[in-house]
Scaffold this motif. Structure first.
Motif, short mmCIF file in Angstrom:
data_model
loop_
_atom_site.label_atom_id
_atom_site.label_comp_id
_atom_site.label_asym_id
_atom_site.label_seq_id
_atom_site.Cartn_x
_atom_site.Cartn_y
_atom_site.Cartn_z
N LYS A 157 0.98 -1.35 -0.03
CA LYS A 157 0.13 0.22 0.22
C LYS A 157 1.24 1.65 -0.44
O LYS A 157 1.84 0.88 0.43
CB LYS A 157 -0.99 0.21 0.99
N PHE A 158 0.10 1.79 -0.33
CA PHE A 158 0.91 3.32 -0.61
C PHE A 158 0.14 4.90 0.00
O PHE A 158 -0.80 4.60 -1.74
CB PHE A 158 1.77 3.73 -2.29
N LEU A 159 0.41 5.51 0.53
CA LEU A 159 -0.67 6.38 1.24
C LEU A 159 -0.20 7.73 0.22
O LEU A 159 0.25 8.45 0.81
CB LEU A 159 -0.52 6.95 2.00
N GLY A 162 4.57 3.17 1.79
CA GLY A 162 5.06 4.06 1.97
C GLY A 162 4.03 5.61 1.92
O GLY A 162 3.11 4.86 1.46
N VAL A 163 4.63 6.62 2.59
CA VAL A 163 3.65 7.22 2.96
C VAL A 163 4.29 9.05 2.27
O VAL A 163 5.09 9.04 2.84
CB VAL A 163 3.36 8.09 4.73
N TYR A 164 3.48 8.95 1.55
CA TYR A 164 3.85 10.39 0.93
C TYR A 164 2.59 11.59 0.70
O TYR A 164 1.76 11.64 0.91
CB TYR A 164 3.58 10.13 -1.20
N ILE A 165 4.00 12.64 1.37
CA ILE A 165 2.81 13.93 1.07
C ILE A 165 3.81 15.09 -0.13
O ILE A 165 4.87 14.75 -0.73
CB ILE A 165 3.27 14.65 2.49
N GLU A 166 3.19 15.98 -0.36
CA GLU A 166 4.30 17.12 -1.21
C GLU A 166 3.99 18.35 -0.45
O GLU A 166 2.84 18.90 0.01
CB GLU A 166 2.70 17.20 -2.62
N ASN A 167 5.24 19.26 0.36
CA ASN A 167 5.29 20.43 0.64
C ASN A 167 6.26 20.95 -0.11
O ASN A 167 7.36 20.72 -0.13
CB ASN A 167 5.68 19.78 1.30
N PRO A 168 6.01 21.98 -0.52
CA PRO A 168 4.68 22.64 -0.65
C PRO A 168 3.91 21.77 -1.90
O PRO A 168 4.03 21.05 -2.28
CB PRO A 168 5.04 23.65 -1.56
N VAL A 191 4.53 18.04 9.22
CA VAL A 191 5.82 16.81 8.79
C VAL A 191 5.69 16.15 10.25
O VAL A 191 6.53 15.07 9.89
CB VAL A 191 6.86 17.39 8.38
N ASP A 192 6.26 16.26 11.37
CA ASP A 192 7.09 15.83 12.09
C ASP A 192 6.21 14.78 12.78
O ASP A 192 6.15 13.04 12.58
CB ASP A 192 7.41 16.29 13.89
N GLU A 193 4.45 14.50 12.86
CA GLU A 193 4.05 13.69 13.39
C GLU A 193 3.13 13.09 12.18
O GLU A 193 3.89 12.17 12.15
CB GLU A 193 2.51 13.97 13.18
N ILE A 194 3.74 12.95 10.34
CA ILE A 194 3.53 12.07 10.18
C ILE A 194 4.63 11.05 9.52
O ILE A 194 4.41 10.16 9.36
CB ILE A 194 3.08 13.46 8.47
N ALA A 195 5.90 11.81 9.56
CA ALA A 195 7.09 11.06 9.40
C ALA A 195 7.11 10.26 10.50
O ALA A 195 7.94 9.29 10.44
CB ALA A 195 8.28 12.15 9.38
N ALA A 196 6.92 10.71 12.00
CA ALA A 196 7.16 9.76 12.80
C ALA A 196 5.97 9.00 12.62
O ALA A 196 6.10 7.23 13.48
CB ALA A 196 6.78 10.34 14.47
N LEU A 252 8.44 3.68 4.20
CA LEU A 252 9.28 4.58 4.39
C LEU A 252 7.86 5.93 3.56
O LEU A 252 7.52 6.67 3.48
CB LEU A 252 9.88 4.44 3.06
N PHE A 253 9.10 7.52 4.70
CA PHE A 253 8.50 8.49 3.74
C PHE A 253 9.01 9.40 2.90
O PHE A 253 10.12 9.32 3.48
CB PHE A 253 8.52 9.64 5.54
N VAL A 254 8.05 9.36 1.88
CA VAL A 254 8.26 9.86 0.88
C VAL A 254 7.77 11.69 0.92
O VAL A 254 6.90 11.57 0.93
CB VAL A 254 7.62 9.36 -0.26
N VAL A 255 8.35 12.10 0.31
CA VAL A 255 7.87 13.91 0.14
C VAL A 255 8.31 14.35 -0.84
O VAL A 255 9.67 14.45 -1.60
CB VAL A 255 9.18 15.08 1.67
#
Lengths: 462, 498
Positions: free
Chosen positions: A157-159, A210-216, A226-231, A239-242
């Motif tokens: 799964k990839f969020l 993995g968990v992916y966010i876009e920033n910006p 971001v810290d809560e998401i990484a944790a 894995l945390f992907v940005v």
């Protein structure tokens, strides 16, 4: 008569044919079965001279209206910036331009060192140790990142955030389809746009690769949790992907500092023209751990020495990950990448330096803030729609004006202004909203001109 | 031999940095307060600090330590390193091409859409296919997308058992890798003694599990798959599709077309056949063409023309499309160059390209066959196409000198090395593709160089083993480079501190 690009004249070719014992050129094509031989000429326009081609192509392209001849507020995946003249002139040096992939390191040290410098500067920018020497673009880099997460974790799964760029999401779906990786969307807070942490935690399980966010984010706001998401991501062993716009990192904290394992992004704004959306430059970086590095897609340039053990040199490394060695067991099929765009990015970053990139990012942000302030002051307009800090892009909503974004944009275009990108097809729930972007190309007067044009357009309606 | 590449001792750009220098000035100052909380801001950024002249000198020196097609002969097999006309660069750099945004209002990008519309039709005609998508960013990307289309096609037929893709043992590595990326199991079929697909083995390999065959024609040995009509029939009868790897299209332009051979999906490498520069590894463009029955699956958007409105437009309304495969519409800048190139050549010119390229390859084959130490492993009875693969096995047996040694020594002659050790089915392979843009004198010089090396291998083999000498640097410790990879300045400094 000779041909400008074919040095062997017909006369020379006749001599060569005689020398190899062929009666005619046709003898060299007897291996093509007659049934599939093309018995006519290709239906293409007749050959033109250089001058004619130049005029012809110029005439077609003259039907475009470049953003240099109007005022444009488009971003959304590629961003117009000034490309310094020396960046263009250096990447046009034909030793760089006309070389192939540096398979022969001894004869390709220049390209290899330039790419190593690119990797190094991207690593600094995103706060990680390893960057590859490029992917096709942000969207495909994201696809590859998801595949890498699946290989490393052996999970399915990839969020991703619901407000992900729809183009990137669709590309991700295609990349994920091979190994049956399932992209799952996580919702957002309607007021702030921020990722819904409760839902994220609920979806977190031993299946998540993995968990992916876009920033910006695609819509310009910053993700503040971001810290809560990484944790949460790391707690589940994922894995945390940005995903990033690299210009923003002149100002913003690098993802490596808040726990990103992989960073992807679009490197076009680093010294590459917008060019109707391509060539682009896929950024791909990760932590230095060998477990990850061995799963990286694409080319990696490493520092080594000559056989004397002293003279510093550069070559492609860990090629056993790649298709030309590993074939179906390669980490990716990518071969041709965006090397020259990466060299442009290296030259651009070296020219701006830390101060220049910081000031540029600040100016872009400041221009966006000013634009939002001006537009917000117009009755019926709301910018941004999310209560969060923003980088250089933002949303503009016009639902209270009873005029559609399309209408407004059409009105702006008559005033030689290209408005923001309408978001209704991509995110119907956001109503009449557009995505706007400002960079250093926009002066205060430009922004004032947008504001007064909108005021005029809406004023006529009241 | 009179070649010496520039040999600068050029530090990394980080090592040239001096605090306070800057190579670019901003057009203005920020006037608004930045509303970003401090905890989201970065504290330091260690990029190099240099003025513009220093940056220019550094990268100019690096460029001088790089070999391109403008530097000299580049007979890199399967890569079609032909001359790239300069006018194409000039056109792609026009503001009307480089400064347009993909989301601009349709009426402001009619030129871009028209160019894409026309290029699509040129490519469709050249390959004999119904439609072309210009979106794939590179050859391997095109292959991967072709596999996604293959999947969509079989799925639409409710045929979900097809999980295998057949690839000849002579195929480019990207073929099996792309098939695997799309989730397919790869089945390899051997070549026969004539260096072509073994039809018997192919017949045995196809089944109701076959999704597609990926084939390069001419193949990587530079030989035309002369049984292509039978090959196509075997695969189609089994219900599979035929994918054409366009890497070697330069060998057949105007002579035959993949579509006429029976291929269902075709990919092009604009950065090979259509003379757009490789840029040290990219950007390229890898459009894919398809026959009618696959058209509806192509990635969105496709460029269409509305006759009533007299307007080009991007069509997203394609319910069967596989969706997006990258952002926006492809490597437009590369498309402009390929479009200009096709106009420069015309139909007759493209035909001449192939004739001259094939003649050059046959000329090299003929000349090298007379040199002791080099031999052909497959069928030497007929012509080759755009490239020829020699084996240096006899030379190795006699002197211990390898194909790699020979290739590296060529660099000392100011000639780029051919592809070596590929295809894997030829021991000690040297894969030579001269292209049409080389003169007979250049080919003669190449043959003389290989002849000299064969003699050198006998008289002074050390000279070959220690080559190259005339390049910016000698042989590198590539083993160490991969065993303890140093992939960034950051990693290098960390290691140095230890």
């Amino acid at each position: 008569m000779g041909h400008p690009y074919i040095p062997n004249t017909r006369e020379i070719r006749k001599q060569m044919l005689r020398e190899i014992g062929a009666a005619s050129i046709d003898e060299l094509f007897t291996d093509i079965p007659p049934k599939i031989r093309l018995k006519r000429e290709l239906k293409l326009p007749p050959a033109m001279s250089e001058l004619e081609v130049k005029r012809h192509v110029q005439a077609i392209l003259a039907k475009n209206k470049p953003f240099t001849q109007m005022l444009s507020f488009l971003g959304g995946g590629v961003w117009p910036h000034h490309v310094p003249a020396h960046v263009r002139s250096l990447v046009q040096r034909s030793e760089f331009l006309t070389s192939y992939t540096p398979y022969q390191p001894e004869a390709s040290q220049g390209m290899l060192q330039a790419l190593f410098e690119y990797q190094s500067m991207i690593a600094e920018l995103v706060g990680l140790e390893v960057a590859n020497s490029s992917m096709y673009d942000w969207a495909t880099a994201l696809g590859e990142a998801a595949l890498m997460c699946a290989r490393v974790t052996r999970r399915k799964k990839f969020l991703v955030p619901k407000l992900i760029s729809p183009e990137r999401f669709s590309t991700l779906q295609n990349y994920a389809s091979g190994p049956g990786l399932e992209p799952v969307k996580i919702g957002y807070d309607r007021t702030t746009g921020q990722l819904n942490l409760d839902q994220l935690k609920k979806e977190m399980s031993q299946d998540v690769a993995g968990v992916y966010i876009e920033n910006p984010s695609y819509l310009g706001f910053l993700e503040t949790q971001v810290d809560e998401i990484a944790a949460a991501t790391h707690k589940a062993g994922a894995l945390f992907v940005v995903g990033v716009n690299p210009i923003s990192l002149g100002l913003l904290k690098p993802p490596g500092d808040y726990g990103a394992d992989v960073v992807v992004g679009e490197g076009q704004p680093l010294g590459n023209p917008v060019s109707f959306g391509g060539p682009s430059l896929g950024i791909f970086a990760c932590r230095g751990e060998l477990k990850l590095v061995r799963q990286v897609p694409g080319r990696l340039i490493g520092m080594t020495t000559a056989l004397d053990g002293r003279t510093r040199g550069y070559c492609m490394v860990l090629q056993t990950r790649e298709q030309h060695i590993r074939r179906e067991r390669a980490t990716s099929s990518i071969c041709t990448n965006e090397a020259l765009c990466a060299v442009a990015a290296a030259i651009y970053l070296a020219s701006l330096g830390p101060r220049g990139l910081h000031d540029l990012a600040e100016l872009c942000t400041s221009n966006a803030s000013y634009t939002m302030k001006k537009l917000n002051a117009i009755k019926g307009l709301r910018a941004p729609i999310f209560d969060a800090p923003h980088f250089n892009e933002f949303t503009l909503n016009c639902d209270d004006t009873r005029v559609s974004i399309q209408k407004l944009n059409a009105g702006l275009l008559k005033r030689v202004i290209q408005g923001g990108k309408p978001l209704r097809t991509e995110f119907p729930e956001l109503g009449g909203t557009a995505l706007l972007c400002t960079t250093e190309l926009h002066s205060r007067e430009d922004i004032d001109r947008l504001a007064s044009a909108l005021k005029e357009l809406l004023g006529g309606r009241r | 031999m009179s070649y010496q590449q520039a040999r600068w001792i050029e530090p990394l750009i980080f090592e040239l940095s001096k605090q306070g220098r800057v190579g670019w000035a901003l057009p203005g100052k920020p006037r608004e307060r930045i509303n970003i909380p401090k905890e989201l801001l970065r504290e330091k950024l260690e990029l190099p600090e240099l003025s513009e002249p220093e940056v220019v000198r550094h990268y100019t020196r690096l460029s001088q330590m790089n070999y391109g097609i403008d530097s000299g002969f580049y007979p890199l097999g399967s890569c079609t390193m032909k001359y790239n006309p300069k006018v194409c660069e000039e056109l792609a750099a026009l503001e009307t091409a480089s400064c347009i945004h993909p989301n601009q209002a349709e009426e402001t990008v009619q030129g871009a859409l028209e160019l894409m519309f026309r290029l699509e039709r040129f490519l469709a005609e050249i390959a004999g296919v119904a439609r072309v998508s210009l979106q794939p960013s590179a050859g391997a990307h095109g292959e991967f997308i072709a596999m996604l289309l293959t999947h969509a096609y079989h799925k639409s037929k409710r045929d979900d058992k097809r999980d295998q893709v057949i690839v000849p043992d002579s195929a480019h590595g990207t073929n099996p890798a792309s098939a695997a990326m799309a989730g397919y199991e790869v089945v390899t079929v051997p070549s026969n003694a004539r260096g072509r697909v073994d039809l018997k083995a192919l017949k045995a390999a196809v089944s109701e599990r076959t999704a597609a065959l990926m084939l390069t024609n001419p193949n990587t040995l530079g030989l035309f798959e002369d049984q292509i009509i039978d090959i196509a029939k075997v695969v189609h009868d089994a219900g599979g599709l035929l994918f054409y790897d366009g890497a070697n299209l330069n060998g057949i332009l105007g002579k035959t077309r993949p579509g006429d051979m029976g291929f269902d999906i075709v990919h092009f490498n604009l950065h090979k056949t259509f003379a757009t520069p490789h840029g040290g590894g990219g950007p390229g463009a890898g459009p894919i063409g398809v026959q009618r029955e696959l058209e509806k699956f192509l990635p969105v958007p496709v460029v269409e023309y509305d006759r009533k409105r007299k307007r080009y437009y991007l069509d997203y309304n394609r319910p069967h499309s596989i969706g997006k495969v990258r952002a926006f519409y492809g490597n437009f800048g590369v498309l402009v160059k390929a479009y200009a190139y096709i106009l420069l050549m015309g139909a007759e010119g493209l035909n001449e390209v192939t004739e001259a390229a094939v003649l050059n390859a046959n000329y090299i084959m003929h000349k090298l066959l007379g040199v002791e130490g080099y031999e052909l492993k497959f069928d030497a009875s007929g012509p080759c196409k755009h490239e020829v693969v020699f084996s240096t096995e006899p030379l190795k047996r006699e002197t211990g000198v390898t194909a790699r040694d020979v290739a590296k020594r060529l660099l000392d002659h100011g000639i780029h090395a051919p592809t070596y050790y590929f295809p894997p089915i030829v021991p000690e392979a040297l894969m030579i593709e001269p292209t049409e843009t080389e003169s007979r004198e250049e080919l003669d010089r190449f043959v003389v160089a290989l002849n000299t090396m064969a003699q050198e291998a006998r008289s002074n083999p050390e000279k070959l083993r220690s080559a190259p000498m005339a390049t910016a640097i000698g042989k590198l410790d590539e083993v160490k480079a991969s065993r303890e990879p140093i992939l960034s300045w950051r990693a290098h400094r960390k290691l140095a501190k230890k």
